[in-house]
Enzyme design. Structure first.
Site, mmCIF file in Angstrom:
data_model
loop_
_atom_site.group_PDB
_atom_site.id
_atom_site.type_symbol
_atom_site.label_atom_id
_atom_site.label_comp_id
_atom_site.label_asym_id
_atom_site.label_seq_id
_atom_site.Cartn_x
_atom_site.Cartn_y
_atom_site.Cartn_z
ATOM 1 N N ASP A 1 0.852 -1.191 0.000
ATOM 2 C CA ASP A 1 0.000 0.000 0.000
ATOM 3 C C ASP A 1 0.889 1.244 0.000
ATOM 4 O O ASP A 1 1.748 1.397 0.880
ATOM 5 C CB ASP A 1 -0.887 0.022 1.241
ATOM 6 C CG ASP A 1 -1.931 -1.094 1.238
ATOM 7 O OD1 ASP A 1 -1.944 -1.894 0.287
ATOM 8 O OD2 ASP A 1 -2.730 -1.153 2.190
ATOM 9 N N ASP B 1 -15.725 -4.022 -0.955
ATOM 10 C CA ASP B 1 -15.342 -3.546 0.371
ATOM 11 C C ASP B 1 -16.628 -3.422 1.160
ATOM 12 O O ASP B 1 -17.437 -2.534 0.897
ATOM 13 C CB ASP B 1 -14.638 -2.189 0.270
ATOM 14 C CG ASP B 1 -13.406 -2.254 -0.615
ATOM 15 O OD1 ASP B 1 -12.663 -3.231 -0.510
ATOM 16 O OD2 ASP B 1 -13.207 -1.326 -1.419
#
Length: 234
Positions: A8, A128
């Site tokens: 990330d 998500d």
């Protein structure tokens, strides 16, 4: 089951966020390409690279760091974060093996259908979820779409791969949401599990749920699990 370390990126550095909150950030490295090479050497099947600045709209440009990762490793790279138009998806597909589409999937499904037809097997839909509903725009807004409905909608377009993240568990080391994962697997889709994996035992539970891949994040960076040990049970 594939083992996919997450890389990330925020502000050019490798970070981890807790529940997607940029105010709750830990910086692990200033060199994303070196981090990617480390996980490749450990045996990663694929790398899950996320441009957090693009996802959150914070303005920093991480394209050079991402291109350096892709040119530095031989394993496939799955690219996620801020891919919200047909053109941005096409550009990402010029670089990466696969792209993860979240917000655009729900706001512009026609473009997703075109991408899926033109690039079969290279589109991953991001699911998500919070409270059983799909969240969009960097986890900031609810789409109101139930998880099962999302999988059904995009499976009809020929998309087989889904990145399922339980937001409440992401970056918390609280264990994976096995019940939600197992329910999603029943659809026949290939499910990539993300969020909460804190131990090798958690990886075994994800595999037992029938998931096609597991993403390793905070537990990997904190040394609680290793790519090698998860690969041994995957």
């Amino acid at each position: 089951m594939m083992v996919m370390p997450a890389v990330d990126i925020m502000g050019g550095s490798v970070v981890r966020l807790v529940r997607g909150d940029p105010a709750n950030k830990v910086v692990y490295s200033g060199d994303p390409a070196e981090t990617a090479k480390k996980w490749e050497a450990a045996g990663a099947d694929m790398l899950h690279v996320v441009d957090l600045d693009a996802a959150l709209g914070t303005g920093s440009d991480n394209s050079a760091a991402i291109e350096k990762i892709i040119s530095s490793v031989k394993v496939p790279v799955e690219l996620a974060g801020g891919i919200r138009s047909y053109d941005s998806a096409k550009k990402a597909l010029d670089k990466a093996a696969r792209v993860v589409i979240g917000t655009m999937a729900y706001s512009d499904p026609d473009s997703v259908r075109k991408l899926a037809k033109k690039h079969p097997g290279r589109i991953v839909i991001s699911i998500d979820q919070s409270g059983g509903k799909v969240m969009v725009k960097g986890w900031q807004e609810s789409s109101g779409v139930p998880v099962a409905d999302a999988i059904s909608q995009f499976s009809a377009m020929g998309i087989e791969d889904y990145l399922l993240t339980s937001i409440e568990r992401d970056g918390t080391l609280a264990g994976p949401d096995v019940a939600t994962l197992a329910e999603a697997v029943k659809s026949g889709a290939r499910i990539i599990a993300s969020g909460g994996v804190a131990s090798v035992e958690d990886a075994i539970r994800v595999k037992s749920a029938g998931c096609a891949a597991v993403i390793l994040g905070k537990a990997l960076y904190d040394g609680r699990v290793s790519v090698e040990r998860v690969k041994a049970v995957a």
